[in-house]
Scaffold this motif. Structure first.
Motif, PDB file in Angstrom:
ATOM      1  N   SER A  81       0.841  -1.181   0.000  1.00  0.00           N
ATOM      2  CA  SER A  81       0.000   0.000   0.000  1.00  0.00           C
ATOM      3  C   SER A  81       0.882   1.239   0.000  1.00  0.00           C
ATOM      4  CB  SER A  81      -0.904   0.012   1.242  1.00  0.00           C
ATOM      5  OG  SER A  81      -1.636   1.213   1.302  1.00  0.00           O
ATOM      6  N   ASP A  82       0.446   2.281  -0.691  1.00  0.00           N
ATOM      7  CA  ASP A  82       1.168   3.552  -0.684  1.00  0.00           C
ATOM      8  C   ASP A  82       1.024   4.286   0.652  1.00  0.00           C
ATOM      9  OD1 ASP A  82       1.901   3.266  -3.387  1.00  0.00           O
ATOM     10  OD2 ASP A  82       0.068   4.252  -4.066  1.00  0.00           O
ATOM     11  N   VAL A  83      -0.003   3.921   1.404  1.00  0.00           N
ATOM     12  CA  VAL A  83      -0.311   4.612   2.656  1.00  0.00           C
ATOM     13  C   VAL A  83      -0.536   3.604   3.772  1.00  0.00           C
ATOM     14  CG1 VAL A  83      -1.355   6.589   1.472  1.00  0.00           C
ATOM     15  CG2 VAL A  83      -2.789   4.658   2.150  1.00  0.00           C
ATOM     16  N   ALA A  84      -0.359   4.046   5.007  1.00  0.00           N
ATOM     17  CA  ALA A  84      -0.699   3.204   6.152  1.00  0.00           C
ATOM     18  C   ALA A  84      -2.215   3.018   6.184  1.00  0.00           C
ATOM     19  CB  ALA A  84      -0.209   3.855   7.441  1.00  0.00           C
ATOM     20  N   GLY A  85      -2.661   1.932   6.748  1.00  0.00           N
ATOM     21  CA  GLY A  85      -4.089   1.679   6.843  1.00  0.00           C
ATOM     22  C   GLY A  85      -4.365   0.404   7.601  1.00  0.00           C
ATOM     23  N   THR A  86      -5.584  -0.098   7.443  1.00  0.00           N
ATOM     24  CA  THR A  86      -5.958  -1.342   8.098  1.00  0.00           C
ATOM     25  C   THR A  86      -6.559  -2.301   7.074  1.00  0.00           C
ATOM     26  OG1 THR A  86      -8.117  -0.454   8.725  1.00  0.00           O
ATOM     27  CG2 THR A  86      -6.357  -0.321  10.373  1.00  0.00           C
ATOM     28  N   VAL A  87      -6.229  -3.558   7.242  1.00  0.00           N
ATOM     29  CA  VAL A  87      -6.862  -4.624   6.473  1.00  0.00           C
ATOM     30  C   VAL A  87      -7.936  -5.206   7.381  1.00  0.00           C
ATOM     31  CG1 VAL A  87      -6.555  -6.856   5.350  1.00  0.00           C
ATOM     32  CG2 VAL A  87      -4.799  -5.091   5.116  1.00  0.00           C
ATOM     33  N   THR A  88      -9.179  -5.135   6.923  1.00  0.00           N
ATOM     34  CA  THR A  88     -10.293  -5.578   7.759  1.00  0.00           C
ATOM     35  C   THR A  88     -10.794  -6.967   7.390  1.00  0.00           C
ATOM     36  OG1 THR A  88     -11.881  -4.458   6.315  1.00  0.00           O
ATOM     37  CG2 THR A  88     -11.027  -3.208   8.207  1.00  0.00           C
ATOM     38  N   GLY A  89     -10.325  -7.503   6.255  1.00  0.00           N
ATOM     39  CA  GLY A  89     -10.761  -8.827   5.862  1.00  0.00           C
ATOM     40  C   GLY A  89     -10.190  -9.254   4.530  1.00  0.00           C
ATOM     41  N   VAL A  90     -10.747 -10.341   4.008  1.00  0.00           N
ATOM     42  CA  VAL A  90     -10.286 -10.977   2.773  1.00  0.00           C
ATOM     43  C   VAL A  90     -11.492 -11.226   1.885  1.00  0.00           C
ATOM     44  CG1 VAL A  90      -9.179 -13.056   1.818  1.00  0.00           C
ATOM     45  CG2 VAL A  90      -8.431 -12.154   4.014  1.00  0.00           C
ATOM     46  N   ARG A  91     -11.256 -11.164   0.579  1.00  0.00           N
ATOM     47  CA  ARG A  91     -12.271 -11.581  -0.374  1.00  0.00           C
ATOM     48  C   ARG A  91     -11.611 -12.430  -1.457  1.00  0.00           C
ATOM     49  NH1 ARG A  91     -14.290  -7.533  -4.592  1.00  0.00           N
ATOM     50  NH2 ARG A  91     -12.349  -6.866  -5.544  1.00  0.00           N
ATOM     51  N   PHE A  92     -12.397 -13.316  -2.070  1.00  0.00           N
ATOM     52  CA  PHE A  92     -11.889 -14.129  -3.165  1.00  0.00           C
ATOM     53  C   PHE A  92     -13.021 -14.388  -4.144  1.00  0.00           C
ATOM     54  CE2 PHE A  92     -13.713 -17.399  -0.499  1.00  0.00           C
ATOM     55  CZ  PHE A  92     -14.138 -18.394  -1.369  1.00  0.00           C
ATOM     56  N   TYR A  93     -12.638 -14.681  -5.387  1.00  0.00           N
ATOM     57  CA  TYR A  93     -13.636 -14.978  -6.407  1.00  0.00           C
ATOM     58  C   TYR A  93     -13.838 -16.485  -6.476  1.00  0.00           C
ATOM     59  CZ  TYR A  93     -16.644 -14.714 -10.364  1.00  0.00           C
ATOM     60  OH  TYR A  93     -17.745 -14.826 -11.165  1.00  0.00           O
ATOM     61  N   ILE A 121      -9.520  -6.432   2.017  1.00  0.00           N
ATOM     62  CA  ILE A 121     -10.452  -5.340   2.238  1.00  0.00           C
ATOM     63  C   ILE A 121      -9.670  -4.316   3.048  1.00  0.00           C
ATOM     64  CG2 ILE A 121     -12.688  -4.666   3.184  1.00  0.00           C
ATOM     65  CD1 ILE A 121     -13.301  -7.794   3.042  1.00  0.00           C
ATOM     66  N   PHE A 122      -9.480  -3.122   2.497  1.00  0.00           N
ATOM     67  CA  PHE A 122      -8.524  -2.152   3.030  1.00  0.00           C
ATOM     68  C   PHE A 122      -9.202  -0.822   3.318  1.00  0.00           C
ATOM     69  CE2 PHE A 122      -5.495   1.310   2.146  1.00  0.00           C
ATOM     70  CZ  PHE A 122      -4.521   1.007   3.085  1.00  0.00           C
ATOM     71  N   SER A 123      -8.764  -0.198   4.413  1.00  0.00           N
ATOM     72  CA  SER A 123      -9.183   1.172   4.752  1.00  0.00           C
ATOM     73  C   SER A 123      -7.963   2.012   5.043  1.00  0.00           C
ATOM     74  CB  SER A 123     -10.083   1.173   5.983  1.00  0.00           C
ATOM     75  OG  SER A 123     -11.273   0.481   5.740  1.00  0.00           O
ATOM     76  N   GLN A 124      -7.907   3.195   4.444  1.00  0.00           N
ATOM     77  CA  GLN A 124      -6.811   4.125   4.720  1.00  0.00           C
ATOM     78  C   GLN A 124      -6.964   4.723   6.109  1.00  0.00           C
ATOM     79  OE1 GLN A 124      -6.465   5.876   0.262  1.00  0.00           O
ATOM     80  NE2 GLN A 124      -5.976   7.256   1.879  1.00  0.00           N
TER      81      GLN A 124
END
Length: 135
Positions: A5-17, A131-134
């Motif tokens: 990631s270019d910025v710090a943040g939080t990963v809140t989960g995973v997704r897949f197809y 799943i990412f949040s800045q």
């Protein structure tokens, strides 16, 4: 998949197809680049096909410009895959799926029991994402 990631943040989960033949209980994982398991989640309420999403019990803080690995376990196979995908980077700013060679091979996987994915074949994308949040 290895990503940064270019910025710090939080990963809140995973997704897949998921394709309709990809059955069984799926688990998602977030790893450090060195193989430390940072979080995991078991998917529930899945649909027969399409994007599946699950949230960690607690968000995981990640550092900018640091490599992490996201994976999921498909216990019965039949995972979605596109060969050659990570021959170049896959960018969705601020996140970047690394091109193979940037920080080792990408399109990493592991067969068998849950373990840090270190194998790679032809830069394949297995359609797993965070799943990412800045911050």
């Amino acid at each position: 998949m290895k990503f940064r990631s270019d910025v710090a943040g939080t990963v809140t989960g995973v997704r897949f197809y998921k394709g309709s033949s990809n059955t069984g209980t799926h688990t998602g994982h977030l790893w450090s680049a060195s193989g430390t398991l940072l979080a995991s989640v078991t998917f529930s309420g899945e649909t027969a096909s399409g994007w599946q999403q699950a949230s960690f019990s607690s968000p995981v803080s990640i550092t900018a410009n640091t490599t992490y690995v996201v994976s999921y376990q498909a216990p019965n196979g039949f995972y979605s895959a596109n060969s050659g995908y990570f021959s170049s980077a896959a960018d969705n700013v601020p996140l970047h799926g690394l091109a193979s060679g940037t920080d080792g091979a990408n399109g990493v996987y592991n067969y068998g029991a849950t373990a840090f994915p270190t194998s790679s074949y032809n830069n394949t994308n297995y359609w797993v994402d965070v799943i990412f949040s800045q911050q």
